[in-house]
Structures are given as structure tokens and as C-alpha cells.
Write an enzyme that holds these catalytic residues in place. Structure first.
Site, PDB file in Angstrom:
ATOM      1  N   CYS A 101       0.120   9.732  -1.640  1.00 38.19           N
ATOM      2  CA  CYS A 101       0.213   8.395  -0.701  1.00 38.19           C
ATOM      3  C   CYS A 101      -0.608   8.868   0.604  1.00 38.19           C
ATOM      4  O   CYS A 101      -0.415  10.149   1.027  1.00 38.19           O
ATOM      5  CB  CYS A 101       1.651   8.235  -0.250  1.00 38.19           C
ATOM      6  SG  CYS A 101       1.837   6.790   0.907  1.00 38.19           S
ATOM      7  N   HIS A 143       4.675   1.904  -6.791  1.00 38.16           N
ATOM      8  CA  HIS A 143       4.373   2.743  -5.305  1.00 38.16           C
ATOM      9  C   HIS A 143       4.084   1.827  -4.352  1.00 38.16           C
ATOM     10  O   HIS A 143       4.868   1.789  -3.197  1.00 38.16           O
ATOM     11  CB  HIS A 143       3.464   3.641  -5.747  1.00 38.16           C
ATOM     12  CG  HIS A 143       2.968   4.690  -4.403  1.00 38.16           C
ATOM     13  ND1 HIS A 143       3.482   5.865  -4.387  1.00 38.16           N
ATOM     14  CD2 HIS A 143       2.474   4.173  -3.464  1.00 38.16           C
ATOM     15  CE1 HIS A 143       2.894   6.013  -3.134  1.00 38.16           C
ATOM     16  NE2 HIS A 143       2.172   5.254  -2.814  1.00 38.16           N
ATOM     17  N   GLU A 144       3.300   0.939  -4.469  1.00 37.97           N
ATOM     18  CA  GLU A 144       2.656  -0.003  -3.610  1.00 37.97           C
ATOM     19  C   GLU A 144       3.619  -1.021  -3.030  1.00 37.97           C
ATOM     20  O   GLU A 144       3.616  -1.297  -1.957  1.00 37.97           O
ATOM     21  CB  GLU A 144       1.231  -0.660  -3.802  1.00 37.97           C
ATOM     22  CG  GLU A 144       0.174   0.239  -4.158  1.00 37.97           C
ATOM     23  CD  GLU A 144      -0.220   1.328  -2.884  1.00 37.97           C
ATOM     24  OE1 GLU A 144       0.237   1.078  -1.822  1.00 37.97           O
ATOM     25  OE2 GLU A 144      -0.827   2.310  -3.077  1.00 37.97           O
ATOM     26  N   HIS A 147       6.362   0.091  -0.625  1.00 43.89           N
ATOM     27  CA  HIS A 147       5.841   0.202   0.725  1.00 43.89           C
ATOM     28  C   HIS A 147       6.403  -1.129   1.382  1.00 43.89           C
ATOM     29  O   HIS A 147       6.563  -1.082   2.559  1.00 43.89           O
ATOM     30  CB  HIS A 147       4.314   0.201   0.986  1.00 43.89           C
ATOM     31  CG  HIS A 147       3.843   1.685   0.821  1.00 43.89           C
ATOM     32  ND1 HIS A 147       4.341   2.674   1.621  1.00 43.89           N
ATOM     33  CD2 HIS A 147       2.952   2.121  -0.019  1.00 43.89           C
ATOM     34  CE1 HIS A 147       3.699   3.749   1.487  1.00 43.89           C
ATOM     35  NE2 HIS A 147       2.710   3.709   0.183  1.00 43.89           N
TER      36      HIS A 147
HETATM   37 NI    NI Z   1       1.472   5.014  -0.594  1.00 45.40          NI
END
Ligand code: NI
Length: 174
Positions: A101, A143-144, A147
Site C-alpha cells: 500500500c 483493498h482500495e 480505504h
Molecule cells: Ni492502499
């Protein structure tokens, strides 16, 4: 031309906030930010970035999938913009995969993610998108989107030793 952006790093409180939905797709600032992020990700060869990582608390992400040394069989995905995305797991199966990341430079984690998901979102013009994603593609999207909910991958680890500096992780786990 190279785009330089200041990426927030783990510990910055802005990374732990729940981002707000985009309401105006015609907003010039939104469109300019998307252009900037697309250029940044392309220039640097990154696999994705989410708005909160540059201090914008709004629900949009950019990503692509490229085969890599570690995941040579990953099915490539073109650069994609997702706005206000929602994920639905299509099975309970989770798989461990390596993630890094931009907000945790130099580190690598082995993170459990749903293997097969449905994604509902909007593109940058406000058109509805729906698709399914599997394996590496599904991992990158999860994953994105994490966020946007203020979640960094260390929060997903099964055990703390599944994360470390890239060199150590690759030496010991290969
Ligand atoms: Ni990330």
C-alpha cells in the site's frame, strides 16, 4: 511529465475516516482530481489509489491489475475508476494474498480477502457499473474500497507476523 503527490501514510488520522459519497459527478474539482490520479498511477506503475490517501474524504478509487512476478497469472484489468462502490461477496471463500500500500511504504502483508465478489459503482460520468471480480482483481478492489471506510490492510491480518518489510517477508515466505 511526472505527477508528484503527497500520499498520506499510516498514522495520519485522515486515513481512518469513513469517506463521504460523491454527489456531483460534474464537479470540475472531482474530474480534475481523477485526471491527476490516473496520470499518477500510470506514471508510477502503481496498482491503485483511493481518494483518502491524498486527503480527500470522498468515495472514489482508481485501480488496475497487471500480472506481476508474484502473480504472473493475474488477469489484467485496465485502469478503472470506481465512484461510490459497493462490494457483495459471492461466496464465503477467502484467500490470502500479498498486498502492499502506498500508505505503508516498504511493507508487505498477507491479507485474507473474498475470492469472488460483485461490484456495484458509478464511473466518472455517473453511469452505473456492475461486474464480478475474482482472485487478484477482487483483492485489489477490496483493498482500495477499504480505504474509503478508513481501513488499512494491517487491520485485516489474521496474525501480526503476516506483515513485515518487503525484503524480510519475501526471503522468509518464499
Ligand atoms: Ni492502499
Amino acid at each position: 511529465m511526472t505527477t508528484e503527490l503527497q500520499i498520506l501514510r499510516m498514522g495520519d488520522v485522515r486515513l481512518y475516516q469513513v469517506a463521504k459519497p460523491v454527489t456531483d459527478f460534474n464537479d470540475q474539482q472531482l474530474q480534475d482530481t481523477l485526471d491527476m490520479l490516473i496520470e499518477f498511477v500510470r506514471d508510477k506503475g502503481y496498482s491503485g489509489i483511493a481518494a483518502p490517501q491524498i486527503g480527500i474524504s470522498q468515495r472514489f478509487v482508481i485501480y488496475c491489475v497487471k500480472p506481476s512476478a508474484r502473480y504472473p497469472d493475474a488477469e489484467p484489468q485496465p485502469l478503472t475508476v470506481l465512484i461510490n462502490p459497493i462490494i457483495t461477496p459471492l461466496s464465503d471463500t477467502q484467500v490470502l494474498s500479498y498486498e502492499s500500500c502506498l500508505s505503508l511504504p516498504g511493507l508487505l502483508g498477507k491479507v485474507p480477502r473474498y475470492q469472488h465478489i460483485r461490484v456495484n459503482a458509478f464511473d466518472r460520468h455517473g453511469q452505473a457499473l456492475e461486474f464480478t471480480a475474482q482472485d487478484r482483481h477482487a483483492m485489489v478492489v477490496q483493498h482500495e474500497i477499504d480505504h474509503l471506510d478508513g481501513i488499512l490492510y494491517p487491520a485485516r491480518l489474521k496474525q501480526s507476523q503476516d506483515m513485515g518489510f518487503i525484503e524480510e517477508m519475501l526471503t522468509q515466505n518464499c
